[in-house]
Design a protein around this motif. Sequence first.
Motif, PDB file in Angstrom:
ATOM      1  N   ALA A  40       0.839  -1.209   0.000  1.00  0.00           N
ATOM      2  CA  ALA A  40       0.000   0.000   0.000  1.00  0.00           C
ATOM      3  C   ALA A  40       0.867   1.249   0.000  1.00  0.00           C
ATOM      4  CB  ALA A  40      -0.904   0.010   1.225  1.00  0.00           C
ATOM      5  N   VAL A  41       0.496   2.196  -0.849  1.00  0.00           N
ATOM      6  CA  VAL A  41       1.108   3.516  -0.855  1.00  0.00           C
ATOM      7  C   VAL A  41      -0.033   4.493  -0.568  1.00  0.00           C
ATOM      8  CG1 VAL A  41       2.430   5.211  -2.160  1.00  0.00           C
ATOM      9  CG2 VAL A  41       2.789   2.770  -2.566  1.00  0.00           C
ATOM     10  N   HIS A  42      -0.024   5.077   0.612  1.00  0.00           N
ATOM     11  CA  HIS A  42      -1.148   5.895   1.067  1.00  0.00           C
ATOM     12  C   HIS A  42      -0.999   7.360   0.650  1.00  0.00           C
ATOM     13  CE1 HIS A  42      -2.977   2.816   3.619  1.00  0.00           C
ATOM     14  NE2 HIS A  42      -1.737   2.379   3.756  1.00  0.00           N
ATOM     15  N   TYR A  43      -2.117   7.935   0.236  1.00  0.00           N
ATOM     16  CA  TYR A  43      -2.196   9.354  -0.102  1.00  0.00           C
ATOM     17  C   TYR A  43      -3.374   9.955   0.661  1.00  0.00           C
ATOM     18  CZ  TYR A  43       0.873   7.942  -3.895  1.00  0.00           C
ATOM     19  OH  TYR A  43       1.922   7.434  -4.620  1.00  0.00           O
ATOM     20  N   ASP A  44      -3.169  11.097   1.263  1.00  0.00           N
ATOM     21  CA  ASP A  44      -4.218  11.733   2.068  1.00  0.00           C
ATOM     22  C   ASP A  44      -5.047  12.731   1.264  1.00  0.00           C
ATOM     23  OD1 ASP A  44      -2.272  13.696   1.796  1.00  0.00           O
ATOM     24  OD2 ASP A  44      -2.368  14.343   3.877  1.00  0.00           O
ATOM     25  N   TRP A  45      -5.182  12.489  -0.012  1.00  0.00           N
ATOM     26  CA  TRP A  45      -5.892  13.416  -0.887  1.00  0.00           C
ATOM     27  C   TRP A  45      -7.395  13.325  -0.687  1.00  0.00           C
ATOM     28  CZ3 TRP A  45      -2.846  11.079  -5.486  1.00  0.00           C
ATOM     29  CH2 TRP A  45      -1.497  11.426  -5.368  1.00  0.00           C
ATOM     30  N   GLY A  46      -8.071  14.416  -0.990  1.00  0.00           N
ATOM     31  CA  GLY A  46      -9.519  14.494  -0.845  1.00  0.00           C
ATOM     32  C   GLY A  46      -9.896  15.883  -0.354  1.00  0.00           C
ATOM     33  N   CYS A  47     -11.080  16.011   0.169  1.00  0.00           N
ATOM     34  CA  CYS A  47     -11.563  17.324   0.608  1.00  0.00           C
ATOM     35  C   CYS A  47     -10.806  17.843   1.828  1.00  0.00           C
ATOM     36  CB  CYS A  47     -13.062  17.275   0.872  1.00  0.00           C
ATOM     37  SG  CYS A  47     -14.027  17.055  -0.645  1.00  0.00           S
ATOM     38  N   GLY A  48     -10.408  16.949   2.729  1.00  0.00           N
ATOM     39  CA  GLY A  48      -9.588  17.376   3.864  1.00  0.00           C
ATOM     40  C   GLY A  48      -8.269  17.971   3.393  1.00  0.00           C
ATOM     41  N   TYR A  49      -7.674  17.344   2.410  1.00  0.00           N
ATOM     42  CA  TYR A  49      -6.429  17.833   1.815  1.00  0.00           C
ATOM     43  C   TYR A  49      -6.674  19.193   1.158  1.00  0.00           C
ATOM     44  CZ  TYR A  49      -2.110  17.589  -0.995  1.00  0.00           C
ATOM     45  OH  TYR A  49      -0.886  17.844  -1.576  1.00  0.00           O
ATOM     46  N   TYR A  50      -7.809  19.312   0.480  1.00  0.00           N
ATOM     47  CA  TYR A  50      -8.171  20.563  -0.183  1.00  0.00           C
ATOM     48  C   TYR A  50      -8.306  21.700   0.832  1.00  0.00           C
ATOM     49  CZ  TYR A  50     -10.870  24.080  -2.659  1.00  0.00           C
ATOM     50  OH  TYR A  50     -11.300  25.270  -3.196  1.00  0.00           O
ATOM     51  N   LEU A  51      -8.943  21.428   1.946  1.00  0.00           N
ATOM     52  CA  LEU A  51      -9.144  22.471   2.955  1.00  0.00           C
ATOM     53  C   LEU A  51      -7.823  22.932   3.560  1.00  0.00           C
ATOM     54  CD1 LEU A  51     -12.362  21.056   4.655  1.00  0.00           C
ATOM     55  CD2 LEU A  51     -12.186  23.084   3.168  1.00  0.00           C
TER      56      LEU A  51
END
Length: 120
Positions: A40-51
């Motif tokens: 697994a290579v984890h990425y914290d992307w999404g709306c939380g990342y956007y904020l």
Amino acid sequence: MTTYRIAVIPGDRVGPEVIPAAWEVLRAAAEVHGGFWLEAVHYDWGCGYYLKTGRMMAEDGLDRLRESDAISLGAVGDPAVPDHISLWGLLLPIRQTFDFYVKQHALLGWGNSGGRPRIS
């Protein structure tokens, strides 16, 4: 033994709860099969990342995803971020770049199937 590199993007809201559970199932399947392993290579992307950053994913995000054999993408969305931001900033770039035209969910249930599993 073959190792498959999986980009894991839990996303938002229910995604960070569902993706780890799905990952446990995938890892168990790999152990039972015995012929492959999942990295697994984890990425914290999404709306939380956007904020936090003003972007839905890192600027080189698509290049990073190209390094993986598959992508595990959780639910994306947050009331604080308009839908068009998450759609055009993360979901569509991933789907268009990698030709993901369907997000399919398998559901195995017993319900009224006469004791036989059904998949929808």
